[in-house]
Design a protein around this motif. Structure first.
Motif, mmCIF file in Angstrom:
data_model
loop_
_atom_site.group_PDB
_atom_site.id
_atom_site.type_symbol
_atom_site.label_atom_id
_atom_site.label_comp_id
_atom_site.label_asym_id
_atom_site.label_seq_id
_atom_site.Cartn_x
_atom_site.Cartn_y
_atom_site.Cartn_z
ATOM 1 N N TYR A 11 0.829 -1.211 0.000
ATOM 2 C CA TYR A 11 0.000 0.000 0.000
ATOM 3 C C TYR A 11 0.859 1.255 0.000
ATOM 4 N N LEU A 12 1.868 1.293 0.864
ATOM 5 C CA LEU A 12 2.731 2.473 0.930
ATOM 6 C C LEU A 12 3.508 2.671 -0.363
ATOM 7 N N LEU A 13 4.066 1.604 -0.907
ATOM 8 C CA LEU A 13 4.845 1.722 -2.143
ATOM 9 C C LEU A 13 3.978 2.219 -3.300
ATOM 10 N N VAL A 14 2.808 1.632 -3.462
ATOM 11 C CA VAL A 14 1.947 2.031 -4.570
ATOM 12 C C VAL A 14 1.389 3.432 -4.350
ATOM 13 N N SER A 15 0.942 3.747 -3.149
ATOM 14 C CA SER A 15 0.368 5.065 -2.872
ATOM 15 C C SER A 15 1.390 6.176 -3.040
ATOM 16 N N ILE A 16 2.579 5.979 -2.508
ATOM 17 C CA ILE A 16 3.621 7.002 -2.643
ATOM 18 C C ILE A 16 4.048 7.134 -4.098
ATOM 19 N N GLY A 17 4.161 6.018 -4.792
ATOM 20 C CA GLY A 17 4.501 6.063 -6.222
ATOM 21 C C GLY A 17 3.454 6.808 -7.032
ATOM 22 N N LEU A 18 2.183 6.531 -6.773
ATOM 23 C CA LEU A 18 1.115 7.238 -7.481
ATOM 24 C C LEU A 18 1.120 8.727 -7.159
ATOM 25 N N THR A 19 1.333 9.064 -5.914
ATOM 26 C CA THR A 19 1.360 10.471 -5.516
ATOM 27 C C THR A 19 2.494 11.209 -6.218
ATOM 28 N N ILE A 20 3.664 10.605 -6.272
ATOM 29 C CA ILE A 20 4.805 11.232 -6.945
ATOM 30 C C ILE A 20 4.533 11.378 -8.435
ATOM 31 N N TRP A 21 4.000 10.332 -9.054
ATOM 32 C CA TRP A 21 3.708 10.383 -10.484
ATOM 33 C C TRP A 21 2.685 11.476 -10.805
ATOM 34 N N ALA A 23 1.897 14.125 -8.980
ATOM 35 C CA ALA A 23 2.471 15.451 -8.695
ATOM 36 C C ALA A 23 3.404 15.904 -9.808
ATOM 37 N N ARG A 24 4.241 15.007 -10.306
ATOM 38 C CA ARG A 24 5.159 15.381 -11.400
ATOM 39 C C ARG A 24 4.395 15.702 -12.672
ATOM 40 N N THR A 25 3.364 14.919 -12.963
ATOM 41 C CA THR A 25 2.565 15.169 -14.157
ATOM 42 C C THR A 25 1.864 16.509 -14.058
ATOM 43 N N LEU A 26 1.258 16.784 -12.900
ATOM 44 C CA LEU A 26 0.577 18.061 -12.716
ATOM 45 C C LEU A 26 1.561 19.228 -12.761
ATOM 46 N N SER A 27 2.736 19.039 -12.196
ATOM 47 C CA SER A 27 3.744 20.101 -12.190
ATOM 48 C C SER A 27 4.208 20.415 -13.602
ATOM 49 N N ARG A 28 4.509 19.377 -14.347
ATOM 50 C CA ARG A 28 5.043 19.569 -15.701
ATOM 51 C C ARG A 28 3.993 20.215 -16.612
ATOM 52 N N ASN A 29 2.784 19.711 -16.575
ATOM 53 C CA ASN A 29 1.752 20.219 -17.477
ATOM 54 C C ASN A 29 1.045 21.457 -16.920
ATOM 55 N N GLY A 30 1.046 21.634 -15.623
ATOM 56 C CA GLY A 30 0.396 22.790 -15.025
ATOM 57 C C GLY A 30 1.198 24.063 -15.155
ATOM 58 N N ARG A 31 2.491 23.944 -15.384
ATOM 59 C CA ARG A 31 3.357 25.122 -15.503
ATOM 60 C C ARG A 31 2.908 26.008 -16.664
ATOM 61 N N ILE A 32 2.548 25.403 -17.772
ATOM 62 C CA ILE A 32 2.097 26.157 -18.945
ATOM 63 C C ILE A 32 0.801 26.900 -18.614
ATOM 64 N N PHE A 33 -0.094 26.217 -17.949
ATOM 65 C CA PHE A 33 -1.367 26.813 -17.552
ATOM 66 C C PHE A 33 -1.133 27.972 -16.588
ATOM 67 N N LEU A 34 -0.257 27.771 -15.614
ATOM 68 C CA LEU A 34 0.045 28.834 -14.652
ATOM 69 C C LEU A 34 0.665 30.039 -15.335
ATOM 70 N N SER A 35 1.528 29.799 -16.306
ATOM 71 C CA SER A 35 2.145 30.905 -17.030
ATOM 72 C C SER A 35 1.081 31.742 -17.731
ATOM 73 N N ASP A 36 0.076 31.070 -18.287
ATOM 74 C CA ASP A 36 -1.020 31.799 -18.931
ATOM 75 C C ASP A 36 -1.850 32.560 -17.903
ATOM 76 N N VAL A 37 -2.140 31.921 -16.782
ATOM 77 C CA VAL A 37 -2.937 32.561 -15.727
ATOM 78 C C VAL A 37 -2.219 33.786 -15.186
ATOM 79 N N LEU A 38 -0.900 33.700 -15.066
ATOM 80 C CA LEU A 38 -0.113 34.781 -14.485
ATOM 81 C C LEU A 38 0.467 35.715 -15.544
ATOM 82 N N HIS A 39 -0.146 35.734 -16.718
ATOM 83 C CA HIS A 39 0.191 36.676 -17.797
ATOM 84 C C HIS A 39 1.648 36.587 -18.236
ATOM 85 N N GLY A 40 2.186 35.377 -18.336
ATOM 86 C CA GLY A 40 3.522 35.185 -18.863
ATOM 87 C C GLY A 40 4.655 35.408 -17.879
ATOM 88 N N ASN A 41 4.359 35.651 -16.625
ATOM 89 C CA ASN A 41 5.400 35.847 -15.612
ATOM 90 C C ASN A 41 5.958 34.465 -15.232
#
Length: 135
Positions: A11-21, A23-41
């Motif tokens: 449970y711990l191995l799978v849950s932590i692995g899923l959480t990391i995966w 989070a990384r996916t959201l971070s990588r793809n969310g950066r573009i969205f955040l840049s648009d929200v924050l007017h290119g800053n």
């Protein structure tokens, strides 16, 4: 080794692995969205993105840790799968709700920025006219 401990480890191995995966996916793809929200800053987008990822880790790993406990002992292999399926299902639902919450809040911020842009005139005023004397 006790089957309950085996279930905990899996449970711990799978849950932590899923959480990391996630989070990384959201971070990588969310950066573009955040840049648009924050007017290119870009610097501000990176900082907000990092803060969101840290908060995501804290909430989800805290939930995984709190949800680790099981009420009974696991006696056979079938019990391991049943315990893991219910626990991992709840973890996946929490990850999904966290993701949807983040997207909802960021979309609201983005909409507000778009509305503010639409309130400005497309061309600055070139002058003004004095009011009519009889009005």
């Amino acid at each position: 080794m006790d089957r309950t401990v085996i279930a905990y480890v899996i449970y711990l191995l799978v849950s932590i692995g899923l959480t990391i995966w996630v989070a990384r996916t959201l971070s990588r793809n969310g950066r573009i969205f955040l840049s648009d929200v924050l007017h290119g800053n870009e610097q501000l987008a990176d900082a907000v993105n990092h803060l969101l990822v840290v908060g995501f880790y804290l909430v989800n790993l805290g939930f995984v840790a709190l949800y680790l406990h099981t009420s009974g002992t696991i006696d056979d292999t079938r019990g391991i799968f049943e315990a893991l399926s219910s626990k991992l299902g709840v973890v996946l639902l929490v990850l999904g709700v966290m993701h949807l919450g983040n997207v909802y809040v960021l979309n609201r911020i983005r909409r507000r920025g778009i509305m503010e842009k639409e309130q400005l005139p497309p061309v600055p005023p070139q002058g003004w006219t004095a009011p009519a004397a009889g009005a």
